[in-house]
Design a protein around this motif. Structure first.
Motif, short mmCIF file in Angstrom:
data_model
loop_
_atom_site.label_atom_id
_atom_site.label_comp_id
_atom_site.label_asym_id
_atom_site.label_seq_id
_atom_site.Cartn_x
_atom_site.Cartn_y
_atom_site.Cartn_z
N THR A 120 -9.87 17.89 -31.16
CA THR A 120 -11.26 18.29 -30.95
C THR A 120 -11.71 19.17 -32.11
O THR A 120 -11.12 20.23 -32.35
N PRO A 121 -12.74 18.76 -32.83
CA PRO A 121 -13.25 19.60 -33.92
C PRO A 121 -13.79 20.92 -33.38
O PRO A 121 -14.33 20.98 -32.26
N THR A 122 -13.62 21.97 -34.19
CA THR A 122 -14.08 23.30 -33.76
C THR A 122 -15.13 23.90 -34.68
O THR A 122 -15.64 24.98 -34.39
N LEU A 123 -15.47 23.21 -35.79
CA LEU A 123 -16.50 23.74 -36.68
C LEU A 123 -17.00 22.67 -37.63
O LEU A 123 -16.37 21.63 -37.79
N ILE A 176 -8.11 16.87 -40.08
CA ILE A 176 -7.06 17.62 -39.40
C ILE A 176 -6.27 18.30 -40.49
O ILE A 176 -5.66 17.64 -41.34
N GLY A 177 -6.28 19.62 -40.53
CA GLY A 177 -5.50 20.38 -41.51
C GLY A 177 -4.11 20.61 -40.96
O GLY A 177 -3.95 21.34 -39.97
N PHE A 184 -6.40 23.40 -38.32
CA PHE A 184 -7.81 23.27 -37.94
C PHE A 184 -8.15 21.80 -37.74
O PHE A 184 -7.45 20.91 -38.21
N VAL A 185 -9.25 21.58 -37.05
CA VAL A 185 -9.89 20.27 -36.97
C VAL A 185 -11.37 20.55 -37.20
O VAL A 185 -11.97 21.34 -36.47
N CYS A 186 -11.94 19.94 -38.23
CA CYS A 186 -13.34 20.23 -38.55
C CYS A 186 -14.05 19.01 -39.11
O CYS A 186 -13.42 18.09 -39.61
N HIS A 187 -15.37 19.04 -39.00
CA HIS A 187 -16.22 18.05 -39.64
C HIS A 187 -16.59 18.61 -41.01
O HIS A 187 -17.05 19.75 -41.11
N CYS A 188 -16.44 17.81 -42.07
CA CYS A 188 -16.85 18.23 -43.40
C CYS A 188 -18.04 17.40 -43.85
O CYS A 188 -18.01 16.17 -43.77
N HIS A 189 -19.07 18.09 -44.33
CA HIS A 189 -20.31 17.43 -44.74
C HIS A 189 -20.52 17.45 -46.24
O HIS A 189 -21.61 17.10 -46.71
N CYS A 190 -19.51 17.82 -47.03
CA CYS A 190 -19.71 17.93 -48.48
C CYS A 190 -19.92 16.55 -49.10
O CYS A 190 -19.46 15.52 -48.58
N GLU A 191 -20.62 16.54 -50.22
CA GLU A 191 -20.92 15.28 -50.91
C GLU A 191 -19.64 14.57 -51.34
O GLU A 191 -19.55 13.33 -51.26
N LEU A 202 -27.01 18.65 -36.18
CA LEU A 202 -25.88 19.54 -35.91
C LEU A 202 -26.23 20.42 -34.71
O LEU A 202 -26.43 21.63 -34.84
N ASN A 203 -26.29 19.83 -33.56
CA ASN A 203 -26.70 20.56 -32.37
C ASN A 203 -25.61 20.56 -31.30
O ASN A 203 -25.90 20.63 -30.11
N ASP A 204 -24.35 20.50 -31.73
CA ASP A 204 -23.24 20.48 -30.77
C ASP A 204 -22.71 21.88 -30.43
O ASP A 204 -21.76 22.00 -29.67
N GLY A 205 -23.32 22.91 -31.01
CA GLY A 205 -22.90 24.26 -30.70
C GLY A 205 -21.71 24.77 -31.48
O GLY A 205 -21.31 25.93 -31.32
N LEU A 206 -21.12 23.93 -32.34
CA LEU A 206 -19.97 24.38 -33.13
C LEU A 206 -20.43 25.29 -34.25
O LEU A 206 -21.53 25.11 -34.79
N PRO A 207 -19.60 26.27 -34.64
CA PRO A 207 -19.95 27.12 -35.78
C PRO A 207 -20.14 26.28 -37.03
O PRO A 207 -19.50 25.24 -37.21
N GLN A 208 -21.03 26.74 -37.90
CA GLN A 208 -21.34 26.05 -39.16
C GLN A 208 -21.03 26.96 -40.33
O GLN A 208 -21.56 28.06 -40.42
N HIS A 209 -20.13 26.50 -41.21
CA HIS A 209 -19.74 27.29 -42.39
C HIS A 209 -20.12 26.54 -43.63
O HIS A 209 -20.24 25.37 -43.66
#
Length: 126
Positions: free
Chosen positions: A103-106, A43-44, A22-29, A119-126
């Motif tokens: 390219t991040p996907t979520l 990048i996982g 995966f490639v993702c943005h992480c927003h955790c503290e 967070l308005n790029d259209g990527l899924p948010q988990h």
């Protein structure tokens, strides 16, 4: 697919081969505090498909079952690994020689995002 990256000073270098999990943005503290940034892009990469090619990073336990690596020369954060995600290591996309190659996907931990990040790029948010 072969991706190369390095820390700020260039002592710690690494290679990632094959597709990432995966490639993702992480927003955790935790990620924000570890990087002093509003979010981190990961990048996982499956074990066996990454290697350090320069000075090995140092590793420390940042919380029970979670380890973070950094360059022993300049202190740049290099990776994250956790018992929660066996068989993979997470690398910072910003350390790649060509960060645009992924390219991040979520968005992960999107509920923890800072209010001034849109967070308005259209990527899924988990």
């Amino acid at each position: 697919m072969l991706l190369r990256g390095h820390c700020l000073c260039g002592a710690c270098t690494f290679e990632l081969d094959g597709p990432p999990r995966f490639v993702c943005h992480c927003h955790c503290e935790s990620c924000r505090r570890a990087t002093a940034a509003p979010f981190t892009t990961w990048i996982g990469q499956p074990d066996g498909h990454w290697r350090f090619t320069g000075t090995p990073p140092t590793c420390r336990e940042s919380s029970p079952g979670t380890r973070r690596g950094s360059c022993p020369v300049c202190g740049s954060p290099m990776f994250y690994e956790s018992d929660r995600y066996p068989g993979e290591r997470h690398f910072y996309a910003a350390l790649l020689d060509n960060p645009g190659a992924v390219t991040p996907t979520l968005h992960f931990h999107a509920a923890e995002h800072l209010p001034w990040i849109a967070l308005n790029d259209g990527l899924p948010q988990h």
